[in-house]
Design a protein around this motif. Structure first.
Motif, PDB file in Angstrom:
ATOM      1  N   ASN A  10       0.850  -1.194   0.000  1.00  0.00           N
ATOM      2  CA  ASN A  10       0.000   0.000   0.000  1.00  0.00           C
ATOM      3  C   ASN A  10       0.886   1.245   0.000  1.00  0.00           C
ATOM      4  OD1 ASN A  10       0.688   0.601   2.814  1.00  0.00           O
ATOM      5  ND2 ASN A  10      -0.713  -1.046   3.362  1.00  0.00           N
ATOM      6  N   VAL A  11       0.273   2.378  -0.246  1.00  0.00           N
ATOM      7  CA  VAL A  11       1.018   3.629  -0.393  1.00  0.00           C
ATOM      8  C   VAL A  11       1.786   3.966   0.881  1.00  0.00           C
ATOM      9  CG1 VAL A  11       0.765   6.132  -0.673  1.00  0.00           C
ATOM     10  CG2 VAL A  11      -0.444   4.568  -2.202  1.00  0.00           C
ATOM     11  N   GLY A  33       4.053  -0.396  -8.803  1.00  0.00           N
ATOM     12  CA  GLY A  33       3.041  -0.991  -9.674  1.00  0.00           C
ATOM     13  C   GLY A  33       2.493  -2.299  -9.157  1.00  0.00           C
ATOM     14  N   GLY A  34       1.542  -2.811  -9.904  1.00  0.00           N
ATOM     15  CA  GLY A  34       0.806  -4.009  -9.510  1.00  0.00           C
ATOM     16  C   GLY A  34      -0.674  -3.689  -9.577  1.00  0.00           C
ATOM     17  N   CYS A  91       1.378  -1.548  -4.114  1.00  0.00           N
ATOM     18  CA  CYS A  91       0.225  -2.226  -4.722  1.00  0.00           C
ATOM     19  C   CYS A  91       0.219  -3.703  -4.327  1.00  0.00           C
ATOM     20  CB  CYS A  91       0.301  -2.158  -6.253  1.00  0.00           C
ATOM     21  SG  CYS A  91       0.075  -0.532  -6.979  1.00  0.00           S
ATOM     22  N   ALA A  92      -0.958  -4.299  -4.410  1.00  0.00           N
ATOM     23  CA  ALA A  92      -1.051  -5.751  -4.291  1.00  0.00           C
ATOM     24  C   ALA A  92      -0.420  -6.397  -5.519  1.00  0.00           C
ATOM     25  CB  ALA A  92      -2.513  -6.163  -4.148  1.00  0.00           C
ATOM     26  N   SER A  93      -0.156  -7.683  -5.418  1.00  0.00           N
ATOM     27  CA  SER A  93       0.602  -8.382  -6.460  1.00  0.00           C
ATOM     28  C   SER A  93      -0.257  -9.231  -7.387  1.00  0.00           C
ATOM     29  CB  SER A  93       1.619  -9.302  -5.773  1.00  0.00           C
ATOM     30  OG  SER A  93       0.948 -10.210  -4.905  1.00  0.00           O
ATOM     31  N   HIS A 101       5.940 -14.169  -3.853  1.00  0.00           N
ATOM     32  CA  HIS A 101       6.227 -14.609  -5.220  1.00  0.00           C
ATOM     33  C   HIS A 101       6.816 -13.455  -6.029  1.00  0.00           C
ATOM     34  CE1 HIS A 101       4.491 -16.176  -9.302  1.00  0.00           C
ATOM     35  NE2 HIS A 101       5.790 -16.409  -9.195  1.00  0.00           N
ATOM     36  N   ARG A 102       6.208 -12.294  -5.908  1.00  0.00           N
ATOM     37  CA  ARG A 102       6.713 -11.103  -6.622  1.00  0.00           C
ATOM     38  C   ARG A 102       8.152 -10.792  -6.207  1.00  0.00           C
ATOM     39  NH1 ARG A 102       3.058  -5.912  -5.997  1.00  0.00           N
ATOM     40  NH2 ARG A 102       3.625  -6.188  -3.790  1.00  0.00           N
TER      41      ARG A 102
END
Length: 509
Positions: free
Chosen positions: A386-387, A407-408, A486-488, A497-498
């Motif tokens: 999150n931001v 990003g995401g 961001c979420a992945s 994983h990301r």
């Protein structure tokens, strides 16, 4: 799986007819536990993820018959899992997909995994009807020895790092400590070890537990921290909580049942936390993160000062030897230190000074994963989903020129016109450039550009493309930092994983 609406009065509860569920029955094996307090009772465990599987094994170890329930029909059978078979004393069955209401209604205890909302499976009705419905956290705590002290940490950001630091501090002093919860290893695992071991072999002294708001959806009875911490509170998970006050109230449930030293640490000046904690004010000794009584940090001098008269703490912590990247880790270390001192297990702030240089953050939290031949440092902060988490990471990078990858899948902020990326413009100032990627990459690029970003902003399609662009932009001495905000789930299974893919891409340079 969907049940028809339940009538909460005296009428019969009409339920949707369902096809026969997929059921796996286990052969009976004599249990090794001498402490089978649930023998002759049935426990239904809803949600068979990491927490649910551990809770099911704990229930078996405690002598119960267990029904494991999950709406995902693609889950593989647990029949051949050795850890289940070794504990099975009364039989286990899996029910996947649609369920018969009677499975829950007839169970003596219903244990709910944190990922399962109370709106599903008629859980809200079961709670109101007086059925014993428990969270995995509470079910595990019930089986732990009363002598084990619990340090519980929640908040929007920084939980995992603070919990990890606290565990490292305690282990440094030879105190037998469990570290887990939402961090990855369920508290039920610690309870299983206790239940399946002879009483005289239990050496566990402290459980340091990361707690998410989802884990507190069902009020706890047995989960009674000696020290509770709410690090911060910023918009997150509002698709489930709907309002910030509801989010804060879930976090503050940590303070509802406290034991022993009763130290409670809260982020100073948050109106939602201030409102939510009122009902628990007489249950603990309050201290603040950012004010006295509590702790304050001089980030320039790298010193944390502690003043909590109610529990006899007045000291300082030298943070200059920290090797963990990012100034925000000064706060994580300081909170961990005060929390450990507040447990009253013989560790004092002055002693903790010797541990600071040895602290290491958990994976994917401002983790240095590579230093390449071009003099570029690669930093994995994939946990910044999150931001606010990315903001904290960027503030900790002051003085380190970096290429920032954002990003995401951006999180929705209920009731707000934007996703909040404009808040990153100030801490991005002075860095080499920003590279946006993924499902929300275009939106992030537009928000930053419209709000006056003064460094180059490059659009990439996905993480691989973003890394290739970053290589072209980075210069000797720079860092390339994945801190996505961001979420992945647009490209990856989860943030871990990301982060692993980012590390592989970094090492391929």
């Amino acid at each position: 799986m969907e049940l028809l609406p339940l009538n909460y009065g005296n009428k019969t509860l009409p339920l949707k007819s369902t096809p026969s569920p997929k059921i796996t029955c286990f052969r009976t094996i004599r249990a090794c536990s001498p402490r089978q307090d649930l023998k002759g009772r049935t426990v239904a465990v809803i949600g068979l993820g990491i927490s649910g599987k551990a809770a099911a094994r704990l229930a078996l170890a405690r002598g119960a018959s267990v029904v494991g329930i999950d709406q995902d029909e693609s889950l593989s059978s647990l029949e051949h899992d050795p850890s289940f078979m070794a504990l099975n004393s009364a039989g286990f069955k899996m029910v996947l997909g649609n369920i018969d209401w009677n499975l829950l209604n007839d169970a003596d205890v219903v244990v709910v995994s944190p990922g399962v909302p109370l709106e599903k499976y008629g859980l809200s009705y079961l709670l109101q009807s007086g059925k014993q419905v428990m969270s995995e956290l509470d079910f595990a705590a019930e089986a732990l020895p009363k002598s084990v002290k619990i340090l519980a940490v929640t908040g929007t950001n920084g939980k995992s790092t603070t919990v990890t630091f606290a565990g490292q501090m305690l282990n440094h002093f030879g105190i037998d400590t469990f570290v887990g919860g939402n961090l990855g290893t369920s508290l039920s695992e610690a309870a299983i070890q206790h239940v399946t071991s002879p009483a005289q072999e239990c050496k566990l002294k402290v459980a340091v537990v990361e707690v998410s708001s989802y884990q507190m959806a069902i009020p706890c009875v047995y989960f009674r921290p000696s020290v509770s911490v709410v690090l911060n509170l910023t918009p997150d998970h509002l698709e489930r909580h709907k309002t910030m006050l509801d989010y804060a109230e879930h976090k503050c449930r940590l303070f509802s049942h406290m034991t022993n030293a009763k130290l409670g640490l809260l982020s100073f000046g948050n109106q939602h936390l201030d409102e939510a904690v009122k009902k628990y004010w007489n249950k603990f000794n309050p201290a603040w993160i950012g004010a006295f009584p509590g702790l304050e940090i001089d980030t320039e001098a790298k010193i944390a000062t502690f003043k909590v008269p109610d529990i006899g703490i007045e000291s300082q912590l030298q943070l200059g030897s920290m090797r963990a990247m990012g100034k925000h880790n000064y706060f994580n270390a300081a909170v961990a230190a005060l929390s450990v001192a507040g447990l009253d297990v013989g560790v004092h702030i002055e002693d903790i000074n010797s541990t600071i240089e040895k602290l290491r953050p958990p994976p994917h939290r401002m983790q240095v994963v590579h230093k390449d031949i071009h003099g570029v440092t690669w930093v994995d902060d994939s946990k910044a989903t999150n931001v606010e988490a990315t903001y904290a990471g960027l503030m900790g990078l002051k003085g380190q020129k970096s290429v920032i990858l954002l990003g995401g899948l951006a999180k929705v902020l209920v009731g707000q016109a934007s996703n909040g990326f404009e808040e990153l413009i100030e801490p991005l100032t002075g860095h080499r450039c920003v590279i946006t990627f993924g499902a929300s990459g275009t939106m992030i690029h537009q928000q930053l550009s419209r709000n006056g970003l003064d460094i180059p902003c490059i659009q990439a399609t996905n993480l691989k493309d973003a890394v290739e662009q970053a290589r072209k932009m980075a210069k000797h001495g720079d860092a390339i930092v994945l801190s996505p905000a961001c979420a992945s789930f647009d490209e990856f299974g989860n943030f871990e994983h990301r982060g692993m893919v980012f590390r592989e891409l970094a090492l391929s340079s």
